[in-house]
Design an enzyme around this catalytic site. Structure first.
Site, PDB file in Angstrom:
ATOM      1  CG  HIS A 198       4.117  -7.327  -0.066  1.00  0.00           C
ATOM      2  ND1 HIS A 198       3.351  -6.256   0.345  1.00  0.00           N
ATOM      3  CD2 HIS A 198       4.139  -7.271  -1.420  1.00  0.00           C
ATOM      4  CE1 HIS A 198       2.922  -5.600  -0.718  1.00  0.00           C
ATOM      5  NE2 HIS A 198       3.377  -6.182  -1.800  1.00  0.00           N
TER       6      HIS A 198
ATOM      7  CD  GLU B  85       7.983  -6.729  -3.609  1.00  0.00           C
ATOM      8  OE1 GLU B  85       7.594  -5.854  -4.414  1.00  0.00           O
ATOM      9  OE2 GLU B  85       7.280  -7.687  -3.247  1.00  0.00           O
TER      10      GLU B  85
ATOM     11  CD  GLU C   9       0.474  -4.490  -3.252  1.00  0.00           C
ATOM     12  OE1 GLU C   9       0.787  -5.484  -3.935  1.00  0.00           O
ATOM     13  OE2 GLU C   9       1.304  -3.846  -2.575  1.00  0.00           O
TER      14      GLU C   9
END
Length: 403
Positions: free
Chosen positions: A29, A32, A109
């Site tokens: 992640h 990404e 996040e």
């Protein structure tokens, strides 16, 4: 897709959360995120401007078995879109400054997810279903690992997984197939195969319970039952069963728990599948006073489905599945996504008629037999978050299923 003026183009990399070693948890992640933070030829702003100057859209996502990078552009900008995707995949610079900036973004996040009960409860459910293995770990990773990732860690994961044999390029909409292939050869043709990544750790369903007591307005209830993997022929039966249970306003759970009893606002059932396992998940949010009744009703509906699932319910669920699939294929983004998933699973793209035939091939008796087997034999997992003191235990729910 004749008549469209736009196209969706993306590269799906067959590397996600379950391909990480424990010390890498969260790095797929993180990678990404870093793809958009600058390349050898474009800054982070220039990546965004290249697509948005022509009215396009660029994004990415990480799942447990793949990472996708995609754009949506008008037909005259297809080659530009592919060029940007290739650039962020093949030429990232992983600037130390940008790594620190994005580290802060990802930590925010993670904090946001922890503050969103109907998000975090699914991570906990996955963890108790598949404990102590990559498939059970959160995709975002724990904050302490995210805080420690270095440029070298990112490059190591790319070197292990981002090879041509692990990438699928798909496009749909206003695309010229031959022109796209020529552009792909120009942009990706120089790549050399990498050593095939180590086999992922086979999934081992364990099941269990996690209950986090917190003063919230609602108890968030998530129950999972082990199911078939995505190559198992019974995956279509599992999907129809889940649709009849909680796939819409006419479903059993929605009608009984919400419409007849008024115990919740949201309740649904859905089936997810991986390479070697799967799970059907039921989620609902309700008050502390109603959680016991809601949990008991949910289990009762699971059990009852094996006894009295009707032909009308199965026909309705099959129609919903077919309509959802066909309507989705009117979107170039969803069509490109389907192409990538089918290629990753089967190595080819089954026709729509094949998929419809498999859905139509599921009988009412198939669904009843499957429902009875799931209620009587399958492993279960339970996650609860909120004022859940009065919620029944997983063992109590399993006893009720078996009674």
């Amino acid at each position: 897709m004749p008549g469209l003026k736009s196209a969706s183009i993306g590269v799906w990399v067959l590397a996600g959360g379950r391909h990480e070693r424990i010390e890498q948890n969260g790095i797929a992640h993180f990678l990404e995120h870093m793809a958009f933070k600058g390349t050898a030829t474009r800054s982070a702003l220039e990546i965004a401007e290249a697509i948005e100057d022509v009215g396009g859209y660029i994004n990415a996502y990480t799942s447990r078995e793949m990472t996708a990078y995609y754009v949506r552009v008008l037909e005259n900008d297809v080659e530009l879109g592919l060029d940007v995707i290739a650039d962020i995949l093949l030429n990232p610079v992983f600037s130390e400054e940008e790594i620190e900036v994005e580290r802060g973004v990802i930590l925010q996040e993670i904090g946001q997810t922890l503050d969103t009960p109907d998000d975090i409860v699914f991570d906990w459910l996955q963890e108790v279903a598949y404990p102590d293995q990559p498939l059970g770990r959160t995709i975002l990773g724990p904050a302490e690992r995210v805080e420690a990732f270095s440029r070298g860690d990112l490059r190591t994961f790319v070197g292990e997984h981002y090879g041509p044999g692990q990438m699928i390029l798909c496009a749909a909409g206003a695309v010229d197939h031959d022109a796209l292939c020529r552009a792909a050869e120009r942009l990706f043709g120089h790549l050399s195969p990498i050593i095939k990544p180590a086999l992922i750790q086979p999934a081992a369903w364990r099941g269990g319970e996690r209950r986090e007591i917190k003063s919230l307005e609602q108890v968030h209830f998530a129950l999972a039952i082990e199911g078939p993997d995505y190559r198992d022929p019974e995956i279509f039966t599992a999907q129809i069963w889940a649709m009849a249970l909680g796939g819409g306003m006419s479903s059993r759970l929605f009608q009984e728990v919400r419409e007849n009893r008024g115990l919740c606002y949201t309740i649904f059932a859905q089936t997810g599948a991986y390479e070697d396992t799967g799970l059907t998940t039921i989620y609902a949010g309700t008050s502390a006073e109603d959680i016991a009744e809601l949990a008991h009703l949910t289990v009762d509906e699971l059990k009852r489905a094996g006894d009295d699932m009707t032909e009308a319910e199965v026909l309705r669920a099959r129609a919903q599945m077919k309509a959802g699939m066909l309507m989705g294929l009117e979107s170039p983004s969803q069509r490109a996504e389907r192409l990538a998933r089918m290629l990753s699973i089967w190595g080819r793209v089954p026709t729509i008629d094949e998929a419809i035939a498999k859905i139509d091939g599921v009988s009412t008796q198939d669904v009843k037999d499957f429902a009875a087997r799931m209620a009587g034999q399958a492993g279960t997992a339970l996650a609860l978050y909120g004022p859940a003191e009065a919620a029944p235990t997983l063992d109590a729910l399993k006893d009720r299923l078996a009674a």
